[in-house]
Scaffold this motif. Structure first.
Motif, PDB file in Angstrom:
ATOM      1  N   UNK A 206      -4.468  -1.387   6.533  1.00  0.00           N
ATOM      2  CA  UNK A 206      -2.940  -2.242   6.808  1.00  0.00           C
ATOM      3  C   UNK A 206      -3.531  -3.406   7.466  1.00  0.00           C
ATOM      4  N   UNK A 207      -4.313  -3.339   8.755  1.00  0.00           N
ATOM      5  CA  UNK A 207      -4.599  -4.538   9.421  1.00  0.00           C
ATOM      6  C   UNK A 207      -5.632  -5.400   8.674  1.00  0.00           C
ATOM      7  N   UNK A 208      -6.389  -4.928   7.842  1.00  0.00           N
ATOM      8  CA  UNK A 208      -7.315  -5.802   7.100  1.00  0.00           C
ATOM      9  C   UNK A 208      -6.545  -6.709   5.949  1.00  0.00           C
ATOM     10  N   UNK A 209      -5.568  -5.821   5.313  1.00  0.00           N
ATOM     11  CA  UNK A 209      -4.702  -6.623   4.391  1.00  0.00           C
ATOM     12  C   UNK A 209      -3.834  -7.403   5.123  1.00  0.00           C
TER      13      UNK A 209
ATOM     14  N   UNK B 175      -3.666 -12.439   0.856  1.00  0.00           N
ATOM     15  CA  UNK B 175      -2.769 -11.898   0.004  1.00  0.00           C
ATOM     16  C   UNK B 175      -1.545 -11.664   0.494  1.00  0.00           C
ATOM     17  N   UNK B 176      -0.643 -11.682  -0.409  1.00  0.00           N
ATOM     18  CA  UNK B 176       0.991 -11.828  -0.061  1.00  0.00           C
ATOM     19  C   UNK B 176       1.366 -10.191   0.125  1.00  0.00           C
ATOM     20  N   UNK B 177       0.685  -9.645   1.423  1.00  0.00           N
ATOM     21  CA  UNK B 177       0.782  -8.447   1.763  1.00  0.00           C
ATOM     22  C   UNK B 177       2.182  -7.847   2.324  1.00  0.00           C
ATOM     23  N   UNK B 178       3.050  -7.135   1.709  1.00  0.00           N
ATOM     24  CA  UNK B 178       4.143  -6.921   2.264  1.00  0.00           C
ATOM     25  C   UNK B 178       4.541  -5.353   3.207  1.00  0.00           C
ATOM     26  N   UNK B 179       3.339  -4.795   3.228  1.00  0.00           N
ATOM     27  CA  UNK B 179       3.246  -3.633   4.237  1.00  0.00           C
ATOM     28  C   UNK B 179       3.414  -2.271   3.457  1.00  0.00           C
ATOM     29  N   UNK B 180       3.763  -1.134   3.995  1.00  0.00           N
ATOM     30  CA  UNK B 180       3.505   0.089   3.289  1.00  0.00           C
ATOM     31  C   UNK B 180       4.809   0.251   2.062  1.00  0.00           C
ATOM     32  N   UNK B 181       4.760   0.887   1.284  1.00  0.00           N
ATOM     33  CA  UNK B 181       5.691   1.345   0.440  1.00  0.00           C
ATOM     34  C   UNK B 181       5.733   2.905   0.057  1.00  0.00           C
ATOM     35  N   UNK B 182       6.990   3.454   0.246  1.00  0.00           N
ATOM     36  CA  UNK B 182       6.757   5.039  -0.322  1.00  0.00           C
ATOM     37  C   UNK B 182       6.869   4.969  -1.930  1.00  0.00           C
TER      38      UNK B 182
ATOM     39  N   UNK C 140      11.864   1.779  -8.083  1.00  0.00           N
ATOM     40  CA  UNK C 140      13.035   1.223  -7.911  1.00  0.00           C
ATOM     41  C   UNK C 140      12.855  -0.436  -7.176  1.00  0.00           C
ATOM     42  N   UNK C 141      11.595  -0.777  -7.164  1.00  0.00           N
ATOM     43  CA  UNK C 141      11.433  -2.137  -6.983  1.00  0.00           C
ATOM     44  C   UNK C 141      10.868  -2.409  -5.328  1.00  0.00           C
ATOM     45  N   UNK C 142       9.934  -3.032  -5.241  1.00  0.00           N
ATOM     46  CA  UNK C 142       9.424  -3.143  -3.863  1.00  0.00           C
ATOM     47  C   UNK C 142      10.416  -4.172  -2.881  1.00  0.00           C
ATOM     48  N   UNK C 143      10.870  -3.752  -1.755  1.00  0.00           N
ATOM     49  CA  UNK C 143      11.489  -4.693  -1.010  1.00  0.00           C
ATOM     50  C   UNK C 143      10.567  -5.547  -0.374  1.00  0.00           C
ATOM     51  N   UNK C 144      11.055  -6.862  -0.145  1.00  0.00           N
ATOM     52  CA  UNK C 144      10.485  -7.961   0.597  1.00  0.00           C
ATOM     53  C   UNK C 144       9.870  -7.304   2.202  1.00  0.00           C
ATOM     54  N   UNK C 145       8.489  -7.246   2.260  1.00  0.00           N
ATOM     55  CA  UNK C 145       8.441  -6.892   3.866  1.00  0.00           C
ATOM     56  C   UNK C 145       7.898  -7.960   4.847  1.00  0.00           C
TER      57      UNK C 145
ATOM     58  N   UNK D 248       0.852  -1.092   0.098  1.00  0.00           N
ATOM     59  CA  UNK D 248      -0.038  -0.082  -0.018  1.00  0.00           C
ATOM     60  C   UNK D 248       0.897   1.430   0.215  1.00  0.00           C
ATOM     61  N   UNK D 249       0.661   2.165  -0.965  1.00  0.00           N
ATOM     62  CA  UNK D 249       1.464   3.290  -0.927  1.00  0.00           C
ATOM     63  C   UNK D 249       1.190   4.123   0.207  1.00  0.00           C
ATOM     64  N   UNK D 250       2.270   4.672   0.826  1.00  0.00           N
ATOM     65  CA  UNK D 250       2.168   5.701   1.811  1.00  0.00           C
ATOM     66  C   UNK D 250       3.241   6.784   2.111  1.00  0.00           C
ATOM     67  N   UNK D 251       3.341   7.641   2.675  1.00  0.00           N
ATOM     68  CA  UNK D 251       4.316   8.417   2.908  1.00  0.00           C
ATOM     69  C   UNK D 251       5.391   7.910   3.974  1.00  0.00           C
ATOM     70  N   UNK D 252       5.322   6.498   4.287  1.00  0.00           N
ATOM     71  CA  UNK D 252       6.363   6.182   5.206  1.00  0.00           C
ATOM     72  C   UNK D 252       6.279   4.573   4.950  1.00  0.00           C
ATOM     73  N   UNK D 253       7.401   3.943   4.992  1.00  0.00           N
ATOM     74  CA  UNK D 253       7.535   2.594   4.754  1.00  0.00           C
ATOM     75  C   UNK D 253       7.350   1.758   6.107  1.00  0.00           C
TER      76      UNK D 253
END
Length: 222
Positions: A196-199, A204-211, A217-222, A178-183
């Protein structure tokens, strides 16, 4: 595949739209139906040699302009290129619709003419975006159709995006962020914090917040 095209949509329509449509017919073997004002589209189409190509023109007298209110314009301009083109899809005379015009108008026309998937609260406009991921891109939604959202909408977007990535783009077990202003978890506006808690609780393979910078640059594994 038969594509119906809003020939009047976009900053430089109909010239660039006609050019792209002819290229698509020639290079991809697509059947194209251009929908728009005959007097504006026909002279542009006449500039090309379309012998052997399936490029047809269907007249529509009205245009949904970029500054029109989407829903009001779709209701008022029933002979607009967008609405008429969408009727081709609804009637099974075309497989897909394309426009470079008013995105809100396209969404409203699709909602009014095609409806929604059962259970889906809000549709979402999506795009493929170049990214340093193994496949070379990521899939983003929603990209502007919905100005105000609720957590349940974002969760549905996540499910729709994951299914599309897997079944259409061929990405096995796609990651979802999920795109956020902080990872870091706990960052973001209230909508992000509530979603976020629902995800997290979903399958789903939810990895958390992404700036935003993590998209190209590619999403890091959360």
């Amino acid at each position: 595949m038969k594509i119906v095209v809003d020939a009047m949509g976009g900053d430089h329509a109909p010239a660039v739209v006609v050019d792209g449509a002819v290229q698509a017919a020639r290079d991809l073997g697509l059947e194209i139906i251009l929908v728009g004002r005959q007097e504006a589209v026909a002279p542009e189409l006449d500039k090309y040699d379309t012998a052997g190509l399936s490029v047809l023109l269907h007249h529509a007298s009205q245009v949904i302009e970029m500054d029109d209110h989407p829903a009001a314009a779709v209701r008022a301009k029933k002979d607009s290129s967008m609405v008429v083109a969408m009727e081709f899809v609804k009637g099974g005379e075309a497989d897909a619709f394309f426009t470079a015009g008013n995105s809100g108008g396209a969404l409203a026309a699709a909602l009014f003419r095609l409806g929604r998937i059962r259970g889906i609260k809000r549709p979402a406009i999506s795009t493929i975006f170049p990214s340093l991921t193994p496949q070379g891109y990521c899939f983003i939604l929603d990209i502007g159709a919905n100005a105000d959202c609720k957590p349940e909408y974002l969760v549905q977007f996540a499910h729709m995006g994951s299914i599309y990535a897997e079944r259409v783009l061929g990405v096995s077990n796609p990651r979802v962020a999920i795109v956020s202003n902080g990872e870091e978890e706990g960052k973001g506006n209230q909508l992000v914090k509530d979603t976020v808690p629902v995800l997290r609780a979903s399958k789903l393979k939810f990895i958390g917040n992404a700036e935003g910078r993590a998209i190209p640059s590619g999403l890091a594994e959360g």
